[in-house]
Design an enzyme around this catalytic site. Structure first.
Site, short mmCIF file in Angstrom:
data_model
loop_
_atom_site.label_atom_id
_atom_site.label_comp_id
_atom_site.label_asym_id
_atom_site.label_seq_id
_atom_site.Cartn_x
_atom_site.Cartn_y
_atom_site.Cartn_z
N ARG A 46 58.63 -49.11 71.57
CA ARG A 46 59.41 -47.89 71.76
C ARG A 46 60.85 -48.22 72.07
NH1 ARG A 46 58.85 -42.35 73.73
NH2 ARG A 46 60.93 -41.53 73.44
N ASP A 71 53.49 -38.85 77.09
CA ASP A 71 54.01 -37.87 78.04
C ASP A 71 52.94 -37.48 79.04
OD1 ASP A 71 56.57 -37.57 76.87
OD2 ASP A 71 55.80 -36.13 75.42
N ASP A 77 54.94 -42.69 71.89
CA ASP A 77 55.46 -41.78 72.90
C ASP A 77 54.28 -41.35 73.75
OD1 ASP A 77 57.30 -40.04 74.22
OD2 ASP A 77 56.56 -38.37 73.02
N ARG A 112 59.29 -42.74 66.44
CA ARG A 112 58.94 -43.73 67.45
C ARG A 112 57.59 -44.37 67.16
NH1 ARG A 112 59.26 -38.86 71.46
NH2 ARG A 112 61.11 -38.76 70.22
#
Length: 163
Positions: free
Chosen positions: A90, A104, A102, A99
């Site tokens: 990343r 989250d 990722d 990317r």
């Protein structure tokens, strides 16, 4: 002993070996200190979303969510997932850019978290089918705090696409 909390993490990748990257990231997460369980959803492919909106000319994303049980605090969990993202290539050069990985934090133990680095529940999760759809596969009764049932949120998004 620290308290265990259950979190929802969202994974996305549109560069490289997307499926294997997400699977390996889940394995890295499970092997980390303070992580007690990782239960991933099935994978879903979605169109890339940029600051200008959906872009079918950009490589599509592979997405998943995972239910994670941890005794790490929210910032400690964020540090861990940021390290895993970097480990899998990343690079943060463009907001909402392509990317390799990722991750989250969508929810954190039913708590609201607001720091300089982290906002939980994730402020855009309610409008992202690529988060809601795999989450619904994982838990058909899921609720996004402050927004309602995941199934209903996904229906709202789908109705918006139909109009």
């Amino acid at each position: 002993m620290r308290q265990l909390v259950t979190c929802i993490l969202a994974f996305g990748s549109n560069l490289g070996d997307r499926e294997n990257t997400i699977g390996a990231a889940c394995a890295e997460l499970m092997a980390a200190e303070g992580i007690h369980s990782v239960r991933p959803s099935p994978l879903h492919e979605s169109v890339a979303v940029t600051l200008r909106g959906p872009d079918p000319d950009i490589p599509p994303y592979m997405n998943a969510v995972a239910e994670v049980t941890t005794d790490r605090g929210p910032e400690e969990l964020l540090d861990l997932i940021n390290r895993i993202e970097v480990q899998y290539g990343r690079v943060r050069t463009e907001r909402w850019g392509s990317r390799t990985l990722d991750i989250d934090i969508i929810t954190y133990g039913g708590r609201m978290v607001q720091t300089e680095r982290l906002t939980v529940p994730h402020p855009h999760a309610f409008e992202r089918d690529f988060v809601l759809r795999p989450w619904l596969d994982l838990d058909p009764h899921a609720v996004l705090m402050g927004h309602g049932r995941v199934a209903e949120l996904l229906e709202i998004i789908e109705r918006g696409w139909a109009s």
